[in-house]
Motif scaffolding. Structure first.
Motif, PDB file in Angstrom:
ATOM      1  N   ILE A 242       0.750  -1.504  -0.086  1.00 30.82           N
ATOM      2  CA  ILE A 242       0.024   0.057   0.191  1.00 30.82           C
ATOM      3  C   ILE A 242       0.956   1.524  -0.411  1.00 30.82           C
ATOM      4  O   ILE A 242       0.783   2.489  -0.697  1.00 30.82           O
ATOM      5  CB  ILE A 242      -0.720   0.492   1.594  1.00 30.82           C
ATOM      6  CG1 ILE A 242      -1.826  -1.217   1.173  1.00 30.82           C
ATOM      7  CG2 ILE A 242      -1.885   1.477   1.100  1.00 30.82           C
ATOM      8  CD1 ILE A 242      -3.244  -1.355   2.109  1.00 30.82           C
ATOM      9  N   ALA A 243       2.378   1.321   0.616  1.00 30.66           N
ATOM     10  CA  ALA A 243       3.109   1.973   0.734  1.00 30.66           C
ATOM     11  C   ALA A 243       3.762   2.903  -0.488  1.00 30.66           C
ATOM     12  O   ALA A 243       3.215   3.934  -1.116  1.00 30.66           O
ATOM     13  CB  ALA A 243       4.059   2.312   2.348  1.00 30.66           C
ATOM     14  N   HIS A 244       3.962   1.667  -0.276  1.00 30.49           N
ATOM     15  CA  HIS A 244       4.908   1.716  -2.613  1.00 30.49           C
ATOM     16  C   HIS A 244       3.636   2.083  -3.171  1.00 30.49           C
ATOM     17  O   HIS A 244       3.659   3.257  -3.514  1.00 30.49           O
ATOM     18  CB  HIS A 244       4.849  -0.316  -2.826  1.00 30.49           C
ATOM     19  CG  HIS A 244       6.517  -0.344  -2.285  1.00 30.49           C
ATOM     20  ND1 HIS A 244       7.181  -1.683  -2.650  1.00 30.49           N
ATOM     21  CD2 HIS A 244       6.786  -0.125  -1.149  1.00 30.49           C
ATOM     22  CE1 HIS A 244       7.382  -2.208  -0.976  1.00 30.49           C
ATOM     23  NE2 HIS A 244       7.476  -1.253  -0.125  1.00 30.49           N
ATOM     24  N   PHE A 245       2.172   1.215  -3.435  1.00 25.83           N
ATOM     25  CA  PHE A 245       1.762   2.309  -4.372  1.00 25.83           C
ATOM     26  C   PHE A 245       1.790   4.011  -3.888  1.00 25.83           C
ATOM     27  O   PHE A 245       1.239   4.113  -5.251  1.00 25.83           O
ATOM     28  CB  PHE A 245       0.503   0.783  -4.660  1.00 25.83           C
ATOM     29  CG  PHE A 245      -0.161   1.194  -6.274  1.00 25.83           C
ATOM     30  CD1 PHE A 245      -0.437   0.807  -7.274  1.00 25.83           C
ATOM     31  CD2 PHE A 245      -1.528   1.443  -5.337  1.00 25.83           C
ATOM     32  CE1 PHE A 245      -1.232   0.930  -8.158  1.00 25.83           C
ATOM     33  CE2 PHE A 245      -3.120   2.130  -6.598  1.00 25.83           C
ATOM     34  CZ  PHE A 245      -2.188   2.004  -7.665  1.00 25.83           C
ATOM     35  N   SER A 246       0.368   4.316  -3.232  1.00 22.92           N
ATOM     36  CA  SER A 246       0.508   5.749  -2.976  1.00 22.92           C
ATOM     37  C   SER A 246       1.472   6.405  -2.813  1.00 22.92           C
ATOM     38  O   SER A 246       1.419   7.784  -3.386  1.00 22.92           O
ATOM     39  CB  SER A 246       0.055   5.526  -1.894  1.00 22.92           C
ATOM     40  OG  SER A 246       0.736   4.773  -0.227  1.00 22.92           O
ATOM     41  N   GLY A 247       2.364   6.115  -2.651  1.00 24.49           N
ATOM     42  CA  GLY A 247       4.374   6.838  -2.859  1.00 24.49           C
ATOM     43  C   GLY A 247       4.272   7.440  -4.438  1.00 24.49           C
ATOM     44  O   GLY A 247       4.457   8.251  -4.854  1.00 24.49           O
ATOM     45  N   GLY A 248       4.301   5.909  -4.976  1.00 18.63           N
ATOM     46  CA  GLY A 248       3.844   6.279  -6.783  1.00 18.63           C
ATOM     47  C   GLY A 248       2.663   6.946  -7.504  1.00 18.63           C
ATOM     48  O   GLY A 248       3.046   7.872  -7.738  1.00 18.63           O
ATOM     49  N   LEU A 249       1.792   6.700  -6.994  1.00 17.26           N
ATOM     50  CA  LEU A 249       0.859   8.079  -7.122  1.00 17.26           C
ATOM     51  C   LEU A 249       1.130   9.029  -6.811  1.00 17.26           C
ATOM     52  O   LEU A 249       0.736  10.021  -7.296  1.00 17.26           O
ATOM     53  CB  LEU A 249      -0.433   7.273  -6.082  1.00 17.26           C
ATOM     54  CG  LEU A 249      -1.162   5.690  -7.005  1.00 17.26           C
ATOM     55  CD1 LEU A 249      -2.565   5.767  -6.532  1.00 17.26           C
ATOM     56  CD2 LEU A 249      -1.749   6.654  -8.815  1.00 17.26           C
ATOM     57  N   PHE A 250       1.554   9.424  -5.166  1.00 13.68           N
ATOM     58  CA  PHE A 250       2.170  10.671  -5.251  1.00 13.68           C
ATOM     59  C   PHE A 250       2.764  11.289  -6.302  1.00 13.68           C
ATOM     60  O   PHE A 250       3.063  12.807  -6.641  1.00 13.68           O
ATOM     61  CB  PHE A 250       2.728  10.627  -4.187  1.00 13.68           C
ATOM     62  CG  PHE A 250       2.670  12.289  -3.051  1.00 13.68           C
ATOM     63  CD1 PHE A 250       1.945  12.913  -2.279  1.00 13.68           C
ATOM     64  CD2 PHE A 250       4.089  12.690  -3.343  1.00 13.68           C
ATOM     65  CE1 PHE A 250       2.271  13.904  -2.444  1.00 13.68           C
ATOM     66  CE2 PHE A 250       4.412  13.722  -2.969  1.00 13.68           C
ATOM     67  CZ  PHE A 250       3.787  14.598  -2.164  1.00 13.68           C
ATOM     68  N   GLY A 251       3.645  10.903  -6.120  1.00 14.19           N
ATOM     69  CA  GLY A 251       4.899  11.481  -7.513  1.00 14.19           C
ATOM     70  C   GLY A 251       4.207  11.502  -8.781  1.00 14.19           C
ATOM     71  O   GLY A 251       4.205  12.951  -9.494  1.00 14.19           O
ATOM     72  N   VAL A 252       3.249  10.723  -9.091  1.00 15.19           N
ATOM     73  CA  VAL A 252       3.246  11.051 -10.629  1.00 15.19           C
ATOM     74  C   VAL A 252       1.588  11.914 -10.172  1.00 15.19           C
ATOM     75  O   VAL A 252       1.817  13.151 -11.353  1.00 15.19           O
ATOM     76  CB  VAL A 252       1.639  10.170 -10.886  1.00 15.19           C
ATOM     77  CG1 VAL A 252       1.156  10.382 -12.155  1.00 15.19           C
ATOM     78  CG2 VAL A 252       2.520   8.847 -11.550  1.00 15.19           C
ATOM     79  N   ALA A 253       0.844  12.081  -9.493  1.00 11.29           N
ATOM     80  CA  ALA A 253       0.113  13.458  -8.680  1.00 11.29           C
ATOM     81  C   ALA A 253       0.650  14.564  -8.963  1.00 11.29           C
ATOM     82  O   ALA A 253       0.147  15.569  -9.707  1.00 11.29           O
ATOM     83  CB  ALA A 253      -0.844  13.357  -8.032  1.00 11.29           C
ATOM     84  N   TYR A 254       1.932  15.166  -7.586  1.00 10.05           N
ATOM     85  CA  TYR A 254       2.813  15.554  -7.612  1.00 10.05           C
ATOM     86  C   TYR A 254       2.733  16.215  -9.164  1.00 10.05           C
ATOM     87  O   TYR A 254       3.065  17.142  -9.129  1.00 10.05           O
ATOM     88  CB  TYR A 254       3.820  16.144  -6.580  1.00 10.05           C
ATOM     89  CG  TYR A 254       4.580  16.946  -6.869  1.00 10.05           C
ATOM     90  CD1 TYR A 254       3.995  17.955  -5.721  1.00 10.05           C
ATOM     91  CD2 TYR A 254       5.530  17.320  -7.869  1.00 10.05           C
ATOM     92  CE1 TYR A 254       4.666  18.650  -5.610  1.00 10.05           C
ATOM     93  CE2 TYR A 254       6.648  18.092  -7.054  1.00 10.05           C
ATOM     94  CZ  TYR A 254       5.654  19.175  -5.797  1.00 10.05           C
ATOM     95  OH  TYR A 254       6.600  20.324  -5.464  1.00 10.05           O
TER      96      TYR A 254
END
Length: 288
Positions: A242-254
């Motif tokens: 969950i942390a991995h996937f959400s970290g990746g999503l944060f990078g894309v969203a940012y």
């Protein structure tokens, strides 16, 4: 009005004066150059260490200073983060500190502590976990930090660590059996990989165990995200999916929506400083 030269020239004058110091010349020679004023000041500090410090130790310290200050600001930021992770890893190895580390460098959704959302992202307990995360951070983070600027990258990295920890915290109750204390820089590192995929999508990467099969970083990032999405849905416990996937999503969203916010913040701070430096206006006197 007399023009006194540019700021860059005045810095060069200060560097030259520092490098002309007799102790510095004795340590590194007359022809040695410094990359910046802070570099020159560090060489002078080393040169003026007490006499009981062996000269060869001073020369070794000066060589390390040369290597450090000749790196880009982005690279120094990344290596500083690596150093902080290494320090926290070392603290886990001190038995007397274990109660402190378990309380302050693990994030437990049931603890009621919020600061561990950040501190846990600097915490690795296994050597393999630390080496893998730091290798990925150096491999991908240096180029991203140079492209973003050191201050911007640091703010992005810290925000990514908190965001990935928070997502894991909020989604943990969906699977009560998986509510366990978590730690690791992986979520923030995933955001850095996402940033690399956004900034340099065609850059080539190769896996250590598949050196003859290069991928683009965007292809590798998509594969990682797919793997962690499946792991999060199926409840795999090998990694913090969950942390991995959400970290990746944060990078894309940012990088999709929020990069302009940093520029606006910098401009706002600069404008506030400029206003603070202006002398107060003289009070108006009434016309008699």
């Amino acid at each position: 009005m007399v023009w006194s030269g540019s700021g860059q020239e005045s810095e060069q004058d200060r560097i030259q004066a520092l490098m002309s110091d007799a102790d510095v010349r004795r340590l590194v020679g007359r022809s040695h150059s410094a990359a910046s004023e802070s570099h020159a000041r560090m060489l002078r500090r080393i040169a003026r260490l007490p006499g009981w410090v062996p000269f060869e130790a001073k020369r070794t310290a000066a060589a390390f200073a040369d290597q450090w200050y000749r790196k880009s600001a982005g690279a120094r930021c990344v290596y500083t983060l690596v150093g902080l992770n290494a320090v926290v890893f070392g603290m886990w190895r001190i038995p007397r500190l274990l109660p402190l580390m378990a309380r302050s460098f693990l994030h437990d959704p049931r603890s009621g502590l919020s600061y561990t959302l950040l501190t846990s992202s600097f915490s690795q307990r296994e050597v393999g976990h630390l080496v893998f995360n730091m290798f990925a951070l150096v491999s991908f983070g240096t180029s991203v930090a140079d492209a973003m600027g050191a201050e911007h990258f640091l703010a992005f990295y810290l925000s990514a660590g908190v965001a990935s920890s928070l997502a894991s915290h909020l989604l943990a109750p969906l699977r009560p059996a998986l509510i366990l204390p978590s730690l690791g820089a992986s979520g923030a590192v995933y955001s850095v990989i996402a940033a690399t995929a956004m900034l340099f999508p065609d850059a080539q990467v190769a896996l250590i165990f598949l050196p003859f099969m290069p991928f683009t970083v965007s292809q590798a990032f998509k594969a990682l995200m797919a793997y962690d999405l499946v792991g999060a849905v199926l409840g795999w416990r090998a990694f913090g999916h969950i942390a991995h996937f959400s970290g990746g999503l944060f990078g894309v969203a940012y990088f999709t929506w929020c990069t302009g916010a940093w520029s606006e913040l910098v401009r706002g701070i600069a404008a506030a400083r400029l206003r603070a430096q202006r002398p107060p206006a003289a009070p108006r006197r009434a016309i008699e």
